[in-house]
Enzyme design. Structure first.
Site, PDB file in Angstrom:
ATOM      1  CG  ASP A 222      -0.341  -0.334   2.526  1.00 47.65           C
ATOM      2  OD1 ASP A 222       0.839  -0.763   2.565  1.00 47.65           O
ATOM      3  OD2 ASP A 222      -1.022  -0.142   3.570  1.00 47.65           O
ATOM      4  CG  ASP A 246      -2.075  -7.662 -12.589  1.00 54.26           C
ATOM      5  OD1 ASP A 246      -1.780  -7.370 -13.758  1.00 54.26           O
ATOM      6  OD2 ASP A 246      -3.256  -7.747 -12.180  1.00 54.26           O
ATOM      7  CG  ASP A 250      -2.459  -2.098 -15.190  1.00 57.60           C
ATOM      8  OD1 ASP A 250      -1.600  -2.820 -15.749  1.00 57.60           O
ATOM      9  OD2 ASP A 250      -3.657  -2.069 -15.533  1.00 57.60           O
TER      10      ASP A 250
HETATM   11  C1  IPM Z   1      -1.180  -8.817 -17.201  1.00 52.46           C
HETATM   12  C2  IPM Z   1      -2.646  -9.134 -17.305  1.00 52.46           C
HETATM   13  C3  IPM Z   1      -2.875 -10.587 -16.931  1.00 52.46           C
HETATM   14  C4  IPM Z   1      -2.395 -10.770 -15.506  1.00 52.46           C
HETATM   15  C5  IPM Z   1      -4.320 -11.090 -17.092  1.00 52.46           C
HETATM   16  C6  IPM Z   1      -4.849 -10.827 -18.480  1.00 52.46           C
HETATM   17  C7  IPM Z   1      -4.447 -12.542 -16.741  1.00 52.46           C
HETATM   18  O1  IPM Z   1      -3.389  -8.270 -16.518  1.00 52.46           O
HETATM   19  O2  IPM Z   1      -0.374  -9.472 -17.914  1.00 52.46           O
HETATM   20  O3  IPM Z   1      -0.806  -7.930 -16.442  1.00 52.46           O
HETATM   21  O4  IPM Z   1      -3.134 -10.507 -14.559  1.00 52.46           O
HETATM   22  O5  IPM Z   1      -1.250 -11.202 -15.340  1.00 52.46           O
HETATM   23 MN    MN Z   2      -2.206  -6.668 -15.603  1.00 51.33          MN
END
Ligand code: IPM
Ligand code: MN
Length: 360
Positions: A222, A246, A250
């Site tokens: 966090d 993950d 992002d």
């Molecule tokens: C990523 C994607 C994948 C993940 C999904 C599509 C399964 O979000 O490559 O980051 O969560 O790893």
């Molecule tokens: Mn992802």
């Protein structure tokens, strides 16, 4: 004598096929110039494979992947397949591919080209100069842990890590740091999770015994999310588990203004795998609008991994050059250029760069 690179191409769904075609075009231009041949075989994967064969990761695709020098993947998924049960979704195919390869180390570099610094949601001088690498564990943790169950009234997953799984991904992060700024931030939730407690003590021990030349610190996930936004330039290598990586990758993409510019490699397995971090963007699929930068930079990572470091470097330079000239796709500029126009510009930049270096 000309060398050959044999690539299993998995275009996938949505914008996947378009961005992969761009990347292959650029790779062929650099291959012609630098004396290697790019040989490709296309294989069904994701939703496209479900339509064709009923399964997201057919055996023939698996075999082709295991026999290639490298795999270039576009993107998978889309609303068309969202209703299928878990075992037959495109995402399940992607997880099965990673597992089949044994590709446990997912490398996601986040850099902010000068030309994009003003497009971030954060002030330009805040994000300019960001150069971090997320090293995400990819074949373990809560994505794969057993037992798991989806019942009508209750469901659960298991976040599980062994010491050996933690050690091998930590080693990748430390080795990467040695080639960069020699700093690793290990991200966990050791104040709550047992698997994170083992994570932290294992990383600490490995650091002490083999990597004391690297500066190591630990952050709770966090807090890490906050710090990545607050002070992105403070980070070099971020080492973390599957789920946390993950999410954080992002988040880090907002620094660069768009998920459309971030590449990745998945290493440590039978065949190295390269794919953009972005998804299949079904809303703009087939419209020649997608940003091919992430795919082109993934192809550059591929060439680097196969030993064509200077070709990879010139691909990255060509992309930077085109972005700096103000050529931006529509995810970055409202009246931006098309995928193919952008790709043409990168190919031209490569050809011009080689012409001028021949002259000098
Ligand atoms: C990523 C994607 C994948 C993940 C999904 C599509 C399964 O979000 O490559 O980051 O969560 O790893
Ligand atoms: Mn992802």
């Amino acid at each position: 004598m000309s060398q050959r690179v044999h690539i299993a191409v998995l275009p996938g769904d949505g914008i996947g096929p378009e961005v992969v075609q761009s990347a292959l075009r650029v790779m062929r231009v650099v291959g012609d110039r630098d004396g290697f041949e790019v040989e490709t075989g296309e294989h069904a994967f994701g939703g496209a494979a479900i339509d064709l064969t009923g399964e997201p990761f057919p055996a023939s695709t698996k075999e082709a992947c295991l026999n290639a020098d490298a795999i270039l993947l576009g993107a998978i998924g889309g609303p068309k397949w969202d209703g299928l049960d878990a075992s037959r979704r495109p995402e399940t195919g992607l997880l099965a591919l990673r597992k089949a390869l044994g590709a446990f180390a997912n490398l996601r570099p986040v850099t902010v080209p000068d030309a994009l610094a003003h497009l971030s949601v954060l002030p330009p001088d805040w994000v300019a100069g960001t150069d971090l690498l997320v090293v995400r564990e990819l074949t373990g943790g809560i994505y794969f842990g057993e037992p798991r169950e989806l019942g009508a009234d209750e469901a659960f997953d298991t976040m599980r890590y062994s010491r050996l799984e933690i050690e091998r991904i930590a080693r990748v992060a430390f080795e990467q740091a040695r080639q960069r700024s020699r700093r690793v931030t290990s991200v966990d939730k050791a104040n709550v999770l047992a698997s994170s407690k083992l994570w932290r003590s294992t990383v600490t021990k490995l650091h002490r015994s083999e990597y004391s030349d690297i500066a190591l610190d630990h952050l709770y996930v966090d807090n890490a999310a906050m710090q990545i936004v607050r002070d992105p330039q403070a980070f070099d290598v971020i080492l973390t588990a599957n789920l946390f990586g993950d999410i954080l990758s992002d988040l880090a993409s907002t620094l660069a203004g768009s998920l459309g510019v971030l590449p990745s490699s998945s290493l440590g397995g039978a065949t190295p795998l390269f794919e953009p971090v972005h998804g299949s963007a079904p809303d703009i699929a087939g419209r020649d609008e997608a940003n091919p930068v992430a795919a082109i930079l993934s192809a550059a990572m591929l060439l680097e991994e196969l030993g064509f470091g200077s070709s990879a470097q010139s691909m990255r330079r060509a992309v930077d050059h085109v972005l700096a000239a103000g050529s931006l796709t529509r995810d970055l500029a409202p009246h931006g250029v098309s995928t193919s126009t952008f790709t043409d510009a990168v190919c031209t930049a490569l050809e011009e760069a080689s012409a001028s270096s021949t002259l000098s």
